[in-house]
Design a protein around this motif. Structure first.
Motif, PDB file in Angstrom:
ATOM      1  N   LEU A   1     -22.786  -6.446   3.783  1.00  0.00           N
ATOM      2  CA  LEU A   1     -23.367  -7.081   2.481  1.00  0.00           C
ATOM      3  C   LEU A   1     -24.480  -8.002   2.991  1.00  0.00           C
ATOM      4  O   LEU A   1     -25.583  -8.201   2.340  1.00  0.00           O
ATOM      5  N   GLN A   2     -24.230  -8.714   4.008  1.00  0.00           N
ATOM      6  CA  GLN A   2     -25.569  -9.883   4.342  1.00  0.00           C
ATOM      7  C   GLN A   2     -26.610  -8.892   4.711  1.00  0.00           C
ATOM      8  O   GLN A   2     -27.667  -9.330   4.578  1.00  0.00           O
ATOM      9  N   GLU A   3     -26.335  -7.935   5.360  1.00  0.00           N
ATOM     10  CA  GLU A   3     -27.498  -7.185   6.123  1.00  0.00           C
ATOM     11  C   GLU A   3     -28.072  -6.220   4.906  1.00  0.00           C
ATOM     12  O   GLU A   3     -29.251  -6.110   4.864  1.00  0.00           O
ATOM     13  N   ARG A   4     -27.117  -6.152   3.972  1.00  0.00           N
ATOM     14  CA  ARG A   4     -27.831  -5.132   2.751  1.00  0.00           C
ATOM     15  C   ARG A   4     -28.881  -6.205   1.857  1.00  0.00           C
ATOM     16  O   ARG A   4     -29.811  -5.812   1.217  1.00  0.00           O
ATOM     17  N   ARG A   5     -28.344  -7.550   1.680  1.00  0.00           N
ATOM     18  CA  ARG A   5     -29.088  -8.541   1.107  1.00  0.00           C
ATOM     19  C   ARG A   5     -30.400  -8.524   1.637  1.00  0.00           C
ATOM     20  O   ARG A   5     -31.512  -8.764   1.203  1.00  0.00           O
ATOM     21  N   ILE A   6     -30.375  -8.777   2.990  1.00  0.00           N
ATOM     22  CA  ILE A   6     -31.894  -8.591   3.695  1.00  0.00           C
ATOM     23  C   ILE A   6     -32.581  -7.478   3.485  1.00  0.00           C
ATOM     24  O   ILE A   6     -34.136  -7.391   3.303  1.00  0.00           O
ATOM     25  N   ALA A   7     -31.852  -6.283   3.568  1.00  0.00           N
ATOM     26  CA  ALA A   7     -32.663  -5.032   3.401  1.00  0.00           C
ATOM     27  C   ALA A   7     -33.380  -5.024   2.065  1.00  0.00           C
ATOM     28  O   ALA A   7     -34.422  -4.455   1.711  1.00  0.00           O
ATOM     29  N   LEU A   8     -32.349  -5.250   0.800  1.00  0.00           N
ATOM     30  CA  LEU A   8     -32.856  -5.360  -0.443  1.00  0.00           C
ATOM     31  C   LEU A   8     -34.148  -6.288  -0.684  1.00  0.00           C
ATOM     32  O   LEU A   8     -35.025  -6.072  -1.232  1.00  0.00           O
ATOM     33  N   ALA A   9     -33.873  -7.397   0.020  1.00  0.00           N
ATOM     34  CA  ALA A   9     -35.204  -8.413  -0.166  1.00  0.00           C
ATOM     35  C   ALA A   9     -36.521  -7.627   0.282  1.00  0.00           C
ATOM     36  O   ALA A   9     -37.600  -7.645  -0.060  1.00  0.00           O
ATOM     37  N   GLN A  10     -36.259  -7.010   1.671  1.00  0.00           N
ATOM     38  CA  GLN A  10     -37.458  -6.273   2.136  1.00  0.00           C
ATOM     39  C   GLN A  10     -38.152  -4.953   1.355  1.00  0.00           C
ATOM     40  O   GLN A  10     -39.002  -5.004   1.148  1.00  0.00           O
ATOM     41  N   ALA A  11     -37.203  -4.366   0.676  1.00  0.00           N
ATOM     42  CA  ALA A  11     -37.266  -3.218  -0.070  1.00  0.00           C
ATOM     43  C   ALA A  11     -37.818  -3.728  -1.279  1.00  0.00           C
ATOM     44  O   ALA A  11     -38.916  -3.151  -1.823  1.00  0.00           O
ATOM     45  N   ASN A  12     -37.544  -4.881  -1.973  1.00  0.00           N
ATOM     46  CA  ASN A  12     -38.099  -5.373  -3.263  1.00  0.00           C
ATOM     47  C   ASN A  12     -39.469  -5.698  -2.810  1.00  0.00           C
ATOM     48  O   ASN A  12     -40.136  -5.423  -3.982  1.00  0.00           O
ATOM     49  N   GLU A  13     -39.934  -6.435  -1.901  1.00  0.00           N
ATOM     50  CA  GLU A  13     -41.038  -6.822  -1.647  1.00  0.00           C
ATOM     51  C   GLU A  13     -41.960  -5.710  -1.482  1.00  0.00           C
ATOM     52  O   GLU A  13     -43.257  -5.635  -1.940  1.00  0.00           O
ATOM     53  N   ALA A  14     -41.411  -4.710  -0.704  1.00  0.00           N
ATOM     54  CA  ALA A  14     -42.552  -3.434  -0.386  1.00  0.00           C
ATOM     55  C   ALA A  14     -42.589  -2.804  -1.602  1.00  0.00           C
ATOM     56  O   ALA A  14     -43.892  -2.163  -2.000  1.00  0.00           O
ATOM     57  N   LEU A  15     -41.513  -2.556  -2.507  1.00  0.00           N
ATOM     58  CA  LEU A  15     -41.802  -1.806  -3.683  1.00  0.00           C
ATOM     59  C   LEU A  15     -42.643  -2.456  -4.727  1.00  0.00           C
ATOM     60  O   LEU A  15     -43.500  -1.987  -5.380  1.00  0.00           O
TER      61      LEU A  15
ATOM     62  N   ALA B   1     -41.982  -5.595 -10.531  1.00  0.00           N
ATOM     63  CA  ALA B   1     -40.630  -5.588  -9.948  1.00  0.00           C
ATOM     64  C   ALA B   1     -39.773  -4.489 -10.061  1.00  0.00           C
ATOM     65  O   ALA B   1     -39.571  -3.892 -11.294  1.00  0.00           O
ATOM     66  N   PRO B   2     -39.346  -4.077  -9.043  1.00  0.00           N
ATOM     67  CA  PRO B   2     -38.612  -2.590  -9.047  1.00  0.00           C
ATOM     68  C   PRO B   2     -37.413  -2.669  -9.612  1.00  0.00           C
ATOM     69  O   PRO B   2     -36.477  -3.905  -9.758  1.00  0.00           O
ATOM     70  N   THR B   3     -36.887  -1.745 -10.290  1.00  0.00           N
ATOM     71  CA  THR B   3     -35.647  -1.805 -10.977  1.00  0.00           C
ATOM     72  C   THR B   3     -34.664  -1.573 -10.174  1.00  0.00           C
ATOM     73  O   THR B   3     -34.826  -1.048  -8.912  1.00  0.00           O
ATOM     74  N   THR B   4     -33.213  -1.461 -10.671  1.00  0.00           N
ATOM     75  CA  THR B   4     -32.168  -1.180  -9.823  1.00  0.00           C
ATOM     76  C   THR B   4     -32.325   0.191  -9.216  1.00  0.00           C
ATOM     77  O   THR B   4     -32.073   0.420  -7.969  1.00  0.00           O
TER      78      THR B   4
ATOM     79  N   LEU C   1     -34.869   0.827  -6.517  1.00  0.00           N
ATOM     80  CA  LEU C   1     -34.417   0.364  -5.351  1.00  0.00           C
ATOM     81  C   LEU C   1     -33.326   1.135  -4.642  1.00  0.00           C
ATOM     82  O   LEU C   1     -33.387   1.391  -3.583  1.00  0.00           O
ATOM     83  N   ALA C   2     -32.618   1.578  -5.511  1.00  0.00           N
ATOM     84  CA  ALA C   2     -31.477   2.455  -4.942  1.00  0.00           C
ATOM     85  C   ALA C   2     -32.161   3.832  -4.402  1.00  0.00           C
ATOM     86  O   ALA C   2     -31.581   4.164  -3.300  1.00  0.00           O
ATOM     87  N   ASP C   3     -33.049   4.405  -5.100  1.00  0.00           N
ATOM     88  CA  ASP C   3     -33.726   5.709  -4.613  1.00  0.00           C
ATOM     89  C   ASP C   3     -34.662   5.330  -3.489  1.00  0.00           C
ATOM     90  O   ASP C   3     -34.714   6.232  -2.417  1.00  0.00           O
ATOM     91  N   HIS C   4     -35.047   3.956  -3.296  1.00  0.00           N
ATOM     92  CA  HIS C   4     -35.966   3.799  -2.128  1.00  0.00           C
ATOM     93  C   HIS C   4     -34.933   3.605  -0.858  1.00  0.00           C
ATOM     94  O   HIS C   4     -35.358   3.745   0.203  1.00  0.00           O
ATOM     95  N   MET C   5     -33.894   2.964  -0.893  1.00  0.00           N
ATOM     96  CA  MET C   5     -32.954   2.592  -0.062  1.00  0.00           C
ATOM     97  C   MET C   5     -31.901   3.701   0.434  1.00  0.00           C
ATOM     98  O   MET C   5     -31.208   3.677   1.305  1.00  0.00           O
ATOM     99  N   GLY C   6     -31.883   4.646  -0.285  1.00  0.00           N
ATOM    100  CA  GLY C   6     -30.758   5.772  -0.114  1.00  0.00           C
ATOM    101  C   GLY C   6     -29.571   5.394  -0.543  1.00  0.00           C
ATOM    102  O   GLY C   6     -28.505   5.944  -0.047  1.00  0.00           O
ATOM    103  N   LEU C   7     -29.361   4.418  -1.635  1.00  0.00           N
ATOM    104  CA  LEU C   7     -27.903   3.825  -2.053  1.00  0.00           C
ATOM    105  C   LEU C   7     -27.911   4.205  -3.588  1.00  0.00           C
ATOM    106  O   LEU C   7     -28.665   4.774  -4.155  1.00  0.00           O
ATOM    107  N   THR C   8     -26.787   4.064  -3.767  1.00  0.00           N
ATOM    108  CA  THR C   8     -26.225   4.057  -5.038  1.00  0.00           C
ATOM    109  C   THR C   8     -26.652   2.846  -6.015  1.00  0.00           C
ATOM    110  O   THR C   8     -26.811   1.785  -5.265  1.00  0.00           O
ATOM    111  N   CYS C   9     -26.683   2.896  -7.212  1.00  0.00           N
ATOM    112  CA  CYS C   9     -27.163   1.786  -8.078  1.00  0.00           C
ATOM    113  C   CYS C   9     -25.855   0.662  -7.838  1.00  0.00           C
ATOM    114  O   CYS C   9     -26.313  -0.502  -8.049  1.00  0.00           O
ATOM    115  N   GLU C  10     -24.691   1.161  -7.879  1.00  0.00           N
ATOM    116  CA  GLU C  10     -23.631   0.224  -7.768  1.00  0.00           C
ATOM    117  C   GLU C  10     -23.843  -0.478  -6.367  1.00  0.00           C
ATOM    118  O   GLU C  10     -23.475  -1.907  -6.215  1.00  0.00           O
TER     119      GLU C  10
END
Length: 270
Positions: free
Chosen positions: A124-138, A145-148, A151-160
């Motif tokens: 989860l710590q690593e996911r937080r960092i990846a989210l911060a980077q993805a949020n800035e890029a998007l 500001a990207p929606t959940t 972000l999920a589509d960009h990172m290949g994750l589920t919204c949850e």
């Protein structure tokens, strides 16, 4: 020149090869100079300036972290200073070889001691960092500001999973309970700790009575009568004995047996 040491106008501009040669000269003088003297301070400060490039090199390993790079370099510089103070030329080891692990260790120790206020899994710590980077890029690409879902589509994750990473980020820092919590300018300042509720001392009594109720129902009529006279009517053991036609000693033994039974029943419910 200070003593036999050369005066270096801008040590940070010295080429790496020349910096290594000069460092040996300054380390040799640092070892013999008296601590606190101008000569000692000049040698030590120049060694820091000559080798600050090592800090930037080590800090580069952490460029993907959310911390500001300048802060990482400052922490790494502390590691460099510690390496300079601990280095011994007699070991016949290059200062670079000695310094870089010390600098990296200092940076990692800072992350461990100050980064996360609440322990969360490393994933989860690593996911937080990846989210911060993805949020800035998007945000730059989409101009909002990207929606959940984005972000999920960009990172290949589920919204949850995205929400889980965002919530985990709340453990990165923790506010002090001593900060003021006034809701309006006119409200008198008070800290959050002043607003925390306290345990109601009566709750424990209610819980105990609730737990005792079925245990009391299992007692015989005489045992319940003895308890009612002793604790409900607050009669003495002598008065209970006179009422029941038994001795005070016998009442004491009966009370001890009844209380042991109730206590054992309470403990099995914990």
């Amino acid at each position: 020149m200070i003593g036999e040491l050369p005066r270096i106008a801008d040590a940070e501009k010295v080429a790496p090869k020349d910096a290594r040669a000069l460092s040996k000269l300054f380390f040799d003088r640092l070892r013999t100079a008296e601590e606190g003297t101008p000569e000692y301070q000049y040698a030590r400060n120049t060694l820091i300036e000559l080798n600050v490039s090592l800090v930037r090199f080590a800090a580069g390993r952490f460029r993907n972290r959310p911390e500001d790079m300048q802060d990482i370099v400052q922490v790494g510089t502390i590691g460099l200073i510690k390496a300079i103070d601990r280095f011994d030329l007699s070991r016949e080891v290059e200062f670079t070889t000695f310094a870089i692990p010390t600098i990296i260790g200092e940076i990692k120790r800072s992350f461990r001691d100050t980064s996360w206020a609440v322990h969360v899994p490393r994933s989860l710590q690593e996911r937080r960092i990846a989210l911060a980077q993805a949020n800035e890029a998007l945000a730059q690409r989409l101009d909002h500001a990207p929606t959940t879902a984005e972000l999920a589509d960009h990172m290949g994750l589920t919204c949850e999973q995205v929400v889980e990473g965002i919530v985990a980020g709340n453990g990165y820092t923790a506010g002090s309970l001593d900060i003021t919590a006034g809701e309006s300018p006119d409200e008198s300042a008070s800290s959050l700790v002043d607003r925390l509720g306290a345990d109601d001392p009566g709750m424990e009594g209610v819980e105990n009575l609730h737990a005792l109720k079925p245990l009391l129902a299992e007692l015989g009529e005489r045992d319940r009568t003895i308890l009612r006279m002793r604790f409900g009517q607050e009669m003495t053991q002598s008065e209970i004995g006179a009422e029941l036609g038994v001795s005070q000693m016998h009442v004491s033994r009966l009370l001890s047996r009844i209380i042991r039974r109730l206590r054992a029943g309470m403990l099995t419910q914990v």
